[in-house]
Design a protein around this motif. Structure first.
Motif, PDB file in Angstrom:
ATOM      1  N   THR A  71       0.097  -0.777  -0.591  1.00 28.13           N
ATOM      2  CA  THR A  71      -0.305  -0.231  -0.213  1.00 28.13           C
ATOM      3  C   THR A  71       0.646   0.916  -0.317  1.00 28.13           C
ATOM      4  O   THR A  71       1.067   2.040   0.925  1.00 28.13           O
ATOM      5  N   GLY A  90      -2.362  -4.960  -2.002  1.00 24.98           N
ATOM      6  CA  GLY A  90      -3.245  -3.405  -1.277  1.00 24.98           C
ATOM      7  C   GLY A  90      -4.018  -2.637  -2.338  1.00 24.98           C
ATOM      8  O   GLY A  90      -3.808  -2.514  -2.914  1.00 24.98           O
ATOM      9  N   SER A  91      -2.677  -1.677  -2.625  1.00 27.64           N
ATOM     10  CA  SER A  91      -3.231  -0.009  -3.078  1.00 27.64           C
ATOM     11  C   SER A  91      -2.246   0.235  -2.907  1.00 27.64           C
ATOM     12  O   SER A  91      -1.176   0.058  -2.478  1.00 27.64           O
ATOM     13  N   GLU A  99      -7.106  -3.367  -2.501  1.00 28.75           N
ATOM     14  CA  GLU A  99      -8.346  -3.030  -1.475  1.00 28.75           C
ATOM     15  C   GLU A  99      -9.072  -2.424  -1.784  1.00 28.75           C
ATOM     16  O   GLU A  99      -8.979  -2.479  -4.004  1.00 28.75           O
TER      17      GLU A  99
END
Length: 267
Positions: free
Chosen positions: A168, A195-196, A224
């Protein structure tokens, strides 16, 4: 009946009047109707002496800025923080800023570069990016020194099953490494993105000897609601690995906007 003469009116405190309009008021003495909020219209004989001139207004073609406001603006500009200059941190066996790659990553800020030199033995490390870069200052770049390809080796190194982890984060680059010997894994990668995040670049790395089960080269798991975007995976080589029952290079989940090109997977 005697006609009362027109009283000559002028606008006071209207900095947006152009020079032509101002000159017209001064020379022609015509009446100006001002409807915008905040303008004051005064007869010419009530203009303060500072703004009067024989025959009419003293027209200044430059907009008037109150002196105190100008001083306040200058002081404000002086107190604004200047953007920090980007730093290049070098990692080497000797003569660099650091001898451990992770130590350099831990201090690098947006816009900085961590440049790693080859040495006779690999860097026995697993790396984690602790922070993102940003649009204003730029990427945090982890790269090989020009003309070199330093090795990251997982032999005997404890920790997660990833040699380089980006979790992330955004505005990061990984360029030009040899990544090897991630051994005995059950779900591992040479480089893993989770994640992102956005504006991530993985370029020109050579990844081999990922061993075990699901021992992959480059994996992107976008888990995410915010997508991983502006992703580039280019010019990498993955070989002598054991990705089954998964893949050598894989993008999974919420990935929106990517380029995967010129990668070579073999053996």
């Amino acid at each position: 009946r005697k006609e009362r003469p027109h009283r000559r009116l002028v606008v006071v405190g209207e900095p947006d009047l152009g020079a032509r309009t101002c000159q017209g008021i001064c020379e022609s003495g015509s009446i100006l109707e001002a409807h915008a909020r905040g303008r004051r219209i005064l007869p010419a004989n009530r203009i303060p002496r500072k703004t009067r001139k024989s025959g009419g207004m003293n027209c200044d073609r430059r907009p008037m800025v109150p002196p105190m406001r100008a001083v306040a603006l200058v002081l404000l500009l002086l107190t604004l923080p200047l953007p920090a200059a980007a730093t290049i941190y070098t990692v080497a066996e000797s003569g660099g800023d650091f001898t451990v790659v992770q130590d350099a990553l831990d201090v690098a800020q947006a816009g900085d570069t961590v440049q790693v030199h080859e040495k006779p033995t690999p860097y026995f490390e697993r790396l984690v990016f602790p922070r993102s870069g940003n649009a204003g200052s730029g990427h945090i770049t982890l790269e090989a020194a020009p003309g070199e390809q330093p090795a990251l080796d997982g032999t005997g190194v404890p920790g997660e099953q990833f040699m380089i982890l980006i979790d992330t984060k955004s505005y990061l680059k990984v360029i030009g490494f040899e990544i090897q010997n991630n051994l005995g894994v059950t779900d591992g990668s040479g480089i893993r993105i989770l994640g992102s995040g956005s504006h991530l670049e993985i370029r020109n790395n050579r990844i081999h000897d990922m061993r075990g089960q699901n021992a992959m080269g480059i994996t992107v798991y976008a888990t995410e609601p915010t997508a991983i975007s502006d992703l580039v995976i280019s010019g990498n080589e993955v070989y002598d690995s054991e990705p089954a029952t998964s893949e050598a290079i894989v993008l999974n989940g919420n990935v929106d906007g990517f380029v995967v090109e010129d990668n070579y997977v073999h053996d």
